[in-house]
Design an enzyme around this catalytic site. Structure first.
Site, PDB file in Angstrom:
ATOM      1  N   HIS A   1      30.726  36.990  59.355  1.00  0.00           N
ATOM      2  CA  HIS A   1      29.294  38.084  58.453  1.00  0.00           C
ATOM      3  C   HIS A   1      29.098  38.473  59.103  1.00  0.00           C
ATOM      4  O   HIS A   1      28.787  39.431  58.604  1.00  0.00           O
ATOM      5  CB  HIS A   1      28.236  36.880  57.977  1.00  0.00           C
ATOM      6  CG  HIS A   1      28.982  36.057  56.991  1.00  0.00           C
ATOM      7  ND1 HIS A   1      28.969  34.094  57.585  1.00  0.00           N
ATOM      8  CD2 HIS A   1      29.996  35.626  55.449  1.00  0.00           C
ATOM      9  CE1 HIS A   1      29.871  33.777  56.377  1.00  0.00           C
ATOM     10  NE2 HIS A   1      30.321  34.883  55.542  1.00  0.00           N
TER      11      HIS A   1
ATOM     12  N   GLN B   1      41.780  37.347  48.608  1.00  0.00           N
ATOM     13  CA  GLN B   1      40.517  38.025  47.985  1.00  0.00           C
ATOM     14  C   GLN B   1      40.735  39.168  48.341  1.00  0.00           C
ATOM     15  O   GLN B   1      40.192  39.712  47.130  1.00  0.00           O
ATOM     16  CB  GLN B   1      39.255  37.005  48.450  1.00  0.00           C
ATOM     17  CG  GLN B   1      38.268  37.920  48.034  1.00  0.00           C
ATOM     18  CD  GLN B   1      36.857  36.833  48.653  1.00  0.00           C
ATOM     19  OE1 GLN B   1      36.548  35.779  48.621  1.00  0.00           O
ATOM     20  NE2 GLN B   1      36.468  37.472  49.798  1.00  0.00           N
TER      21      GLN B   1
HETATM   22  O1  PAF Z   1      34.038  34.993  49.897  1.00  0.00           O
HETATM   23  C1  PAF Z   1      33.376  34.566  50.110  1.00  0.00           C
HETATM   24  O2  PAF Z   1      32.212  34.547  50.491  1.00  0.00           O
HETATM   25  C2  PAF Z   1      33.026  34.531  47.608  1.00  0.00           C
HETATM   26  O3  PAF Z   1      34.192  34.432  47.917  1.00  0.00           O
HETATM   27  C3  PAF Z   1      32.425  36.085  47.927  1.00  0.00           C
HETATM   28  C4  PAF Z   1      33.540  37.117  48.439  1.00  0.00           C
HETATM   29  C5  PAF Z   1      31.063  36.128  48.260  1.00  0.00           C
HETATM   30  C6  PAF Z   1      32.403  36.125  45.843  1.00  0.00           C
HETATM   31  O4  PAF Z   1      31.639  35.062  45.507  1.00  0.00           O
END
Ligand code: PAF
Length: 280
Positions: free
Chosen positions: A37, A153
């Protein structure tokens, strides 16, 4: 750090920035923040005047048998980490404010969602697309930063942005790994010592596929078989859920592993489901 728990206050701040011609980058997260992150935050900070991190464990994207209740939550630590990294605002909405008890509108992407994790996680990408669109509406970011580890995603969000005309630029940042290759994930915290020692098999198998495909085009079936042997070994401690050898833009199966092909895996170690991928 500026923690905003209400949609109204987040929207007001974002609009104030926009009125001052400041650019805004959003890093959507579910908290339990780690170096992966932080690398997204750095990327966001390099590209925009203000970085917003959202922290929301989105129940809508978890299946009934998945780890929503067990998902790690440590807001105080996350807020301190964001403060240290110059994040302008952390958006921490409540479940109630994001989803009315009778909410009934969803974003359903029907192509990118189908392969790889799609079959084993019905409704997952619907949950992701729905929350991401909601975050886009609330934060109105110019840029949204996602990680390559969650490659499907990112593909679903890219398609949603195009199909629904979201005025957002998607940026995908490289996967951050431990020294032994394990991709950083909040879920790694749930691994036992033994499972943690076995987890780097995923990356080892991906690296093997990548070097095979770089050397010469190889039949996908043969590569998949070799990868499965590396991941599962003969102890039965790691269960492959899928090995996907797909086109990196369409996520449709490729019969040959060659340069540019996406190789993705999902596997379970005990209760913990891990994913990883590589572009050959
Ligand atoms: O990747 C994540 O942490 C989640 O899928 C997100 C993009 C925050 C959506 O809830």
């Amino acid at each position: 750090v500026n923690q905003l728990a209400s949609i109204r206050s987040m929207r007001a701040l974002a609009q104030e920035w926009r009125a001052r011609n400041l650019t805004v980058a959003l890093v959507p997260t579910m908290g339990a923040l780690h170096e992966g992150h932080f690398s997204l935050m750095r990327k966001a900070g390099a590209m925009a005047d203000r970085v917003v991190v959202s922290i929301f464990v989105n129940g809508l994207q978890f299946g009934p048998k998945e780890d929503f209740a067990r998902y790690p939550r440590n807001l105080a630590q996350d807020l301190a980490a964001c403060r240290k990294r110059g994040v302008a605002a952390v958006f921490t909405p409540t479940e109630r404010s994001m989803y009315a008890p009778d909410h009934s509108t969803y974003v359903v992407e029907e192509n990118m969602s189908r392969s790889l994790c799609g079959p084993s996680r019905p409704g997952h990408f619907r949950g992701v697309a729905t929350i991401v669109l909601k975050l886009f509406h609330i934060v109105e970011p110019h840029i949204a930063v996602f990680g390559q580890k969650d490659v499907q995603q990112a593909a679903v969000v890219r398609r949603m942005i195009r199909d629904l005309n979201c005025p957002v630029r998607l940026v995908v940042a490289p996967t951050v790994r431990e020294a032994d290759g394990l991709a950083l994930s909040s879920r790694n915290a749930g691994l036992s010592v033994r499972e943690r020692a076995l987890a780097p098999r995923l990356w080892r198998a991906l690296q093997m596929a990548s070097s095979l495909g770089r050397a010469r085009p190889c039949a996908s079936g043969a590569v998949e078989k070799k990868m499965r042997a590396v991941i599962e070994g003969d102890d039965g401690a790691v269960a492959v859920e899928y090995i996907g050898i797909v086109d990196r833009r369409t996520l449709q199966p490729c019969s040959v592993v060659r340069r540019g092909v996406l190789v993705a895996v999902a596997a379970k170690l005990g209760q913990v489901r891990l994913i990883d991928n590589v572009v050959v």
